[in-house]
Design a protein around this motif. Structure first.
Motif, PDB file in Angstrom:
ATOM      1  N   GLY A  35       0.809  -1.208   0.000  1.00 52.68           N
ATOM      2  CA  GLY A  35       0.000   0.000   0.000  1.00 52.68           C
ATOM      3  C   GLY A  35       0.842   1.257   0.000  1.00 52.68           C
ATOM      4  O   GLY A  35       0.515   2.247  -0.654  1.00 52.68           O
TER       5      GLY A  35
ATOM      6  N   LEU B 182      -6.134  -1.155   0.734  1.00 51.93           N
ATOM      7  CA  LEU B 182      -6.090  -2.166  -0.326  1.00 51.93           C
ATOM      8  C   LEU B 182      -4.868  -3.069  -0.164  1.00 51.93           C
ATOM      9  O   LEU B 182      -4.940  -4.279  -0.368  1.00 51.93           O
ATOM     10  CB  LEU B 182      -6.086  -1.507  -1.703  1.00 51.93           C
ATOM     11  CG  LEU B 182      -7.373  -0.788  -2.092  1.00 51.93           C
ATOM     12  CD1 LEU B 182      -7.200  -0.059  -3.412  1.00 51.93           C
ATOM     13  CD2 LEU B 182      -8.529  -1.767  -2.158  1.00 51.93           C
ATOM     14  N   GLY B 183      -3.759  -2.474   0.226  1.00 53.03           N
ATOM     15  CA  GLY B 183      -2.554  -3.256   0.474  1.00 53.03           C
ATOM     16  C   GLY B 183      -2.739  -4.216   1.634  1.00 53.03           C
ATOM     17  O   GLY B 183      -2.305  -5.372   1.579  1.00 53.03           O
TER      18      GLY B 183
ATOM     19  N   SER C 256       0.806   4.276  -2.598  1.00 45.55           N
ATOM     20  CA  SER C 256       0.664   5.682  -2.195  1.00 45.55           C
ATOM     21  C   SER C 256       1.805   6.517  -2.752  1.00 45.55           C
ATOM     22  O   SER C 256       1.592   7.642  -3.204  1.00 45.55           O
ATOM     23  CB  SER C 256       0.638   5.796  -0.673  1.00 45.55           C
ATOM     24  OG  SER C 256      -0.507   5.175  -0.161  1.00 45.55           O
TER      25      SER C 256
ATOM     26  N   PRO D 287      -4.553   3.386  -1.340  1.00 46.51           N
ATOM     27  CA  PRO D 287      -3.794   2.138  -1.502  1.00 46.51           C
ATOM     28  C   PRO D 287      -3.452   1.435  -0.187  1.00 46.51           C
ATOM     29  O   PRO D 287      -3.226   0.225  -0.185  1.00 46.51           O
ATOM     30  CB  PRO D 287      -2.508   2.586  -2.206  1.00 46.51           C
ATOM     31  CG  PRO D 287      -2.880   3.838  -2.914  1.00 46.51           C
ATOM     32  CD  PRO D 287      -3.876   4.508  -2.017  1.00 46.51           C
ATOM     33  N   LEU D 288      -3.422   2.133   0.923  1.00 42.94           N
ATOM     34  CA  LEU D 288      -3.045   1.488   2.191  1.00 42.94           C
ATOM     35  C   LEU D 288      -4.022   0.389   2.611  1.00 42.94           C
ATOM     36  O   LEU D 288      -3.599  -0.745   2.844  1.00 42.94           O
ATOM     37  CB  LEU D 288      -2.867   2.531   3.288  1.00 42.94           C
ATOM     38  CG  LEU D 288      -1.667   3.463   3.111  1.00 42.94           C
ATOM     39  CD1 LEU D 288      -1.657   4.522   4.196  1.00 42.94           C
ATOM     40  CD2 LEU D 288      -0.376   2.679   3.111  1.00 42.94           C
TER      41      LEU D 288
END
Length: 160
Positions: free
Chosen positions: A20, A54-55, A24, A51-52
């Protein structure tokens, strides 16, 4: 099945946060390259923070996918492809090795090729596995107990 190893929850979350964080970072670079549209810059924080989580989800999915199983016949491992099977008599050595900042279990086969297991591993301060040595010892003990157990030719093959 004698034992099964997966990434620890902490390792999965840390791995996901790394992925993530890379996402980012890419969003920040892309935002810096694009021409200055006010609407985009007002929502830039969403592009950086999205993205965090999602990661973290990807790291959790990675924990569920990747595993190593030990049984009387041999070792079955899965990372990103199908399960691979290695019969115990084909294994000539089991040891811990440092690879890319992690300590991993390496299983050496009769042809000299190492099979580095995806789990268990011991990482840096954030993704440390406090039971790594116990898991390595268990793998060594199972191998020692079963390595001379088969009289037929050992084989390595993908499983369906």
């Amino acid at each position: 099945m004698l034992a099964e190893f997966r990434l620890t929850w902490r390792q999965a979350v840390v791995r996901g946060l790394r992925w993530g964080g890379l996402g980012s970072g890419a969003a920040v670079v892309i935002a810096g390259v694009l021409p200055g549209h006010r609407e985009f810059h007002d929502l830039a924080w969403v592009a950086v923070l999205a993205p965090l989580p999602l990661g973290v989800l990807c790291g959790t999915a990675d924990r569920l996918r990747a595993r190593v199983r030990l049984d009387d016949a041999g070792l079955r491992g899965r990372a990103y492809g199908p399960y691979a099977f290695v019969a115990w008599p084909r294994v000539v050595d089991v040891r811990a090795e440092r690879r890319h900042g992690h300590t991993v279990v390496a299983v050496y086969l009769g042809d000299g090729a190492p099979l580095r297991l995806y789990a268990p591993y011991d990482g840096g301060p954030l993704d440390r596995d406090p039971r790594f040595e116990q898991k390595l010892l268990l793998i060594c003990q199972v191998w020692e107990a079963h390595r001379h157990g088969s009289s037929r030719e050992p084989e390595t093959r993908p499983l369906s």
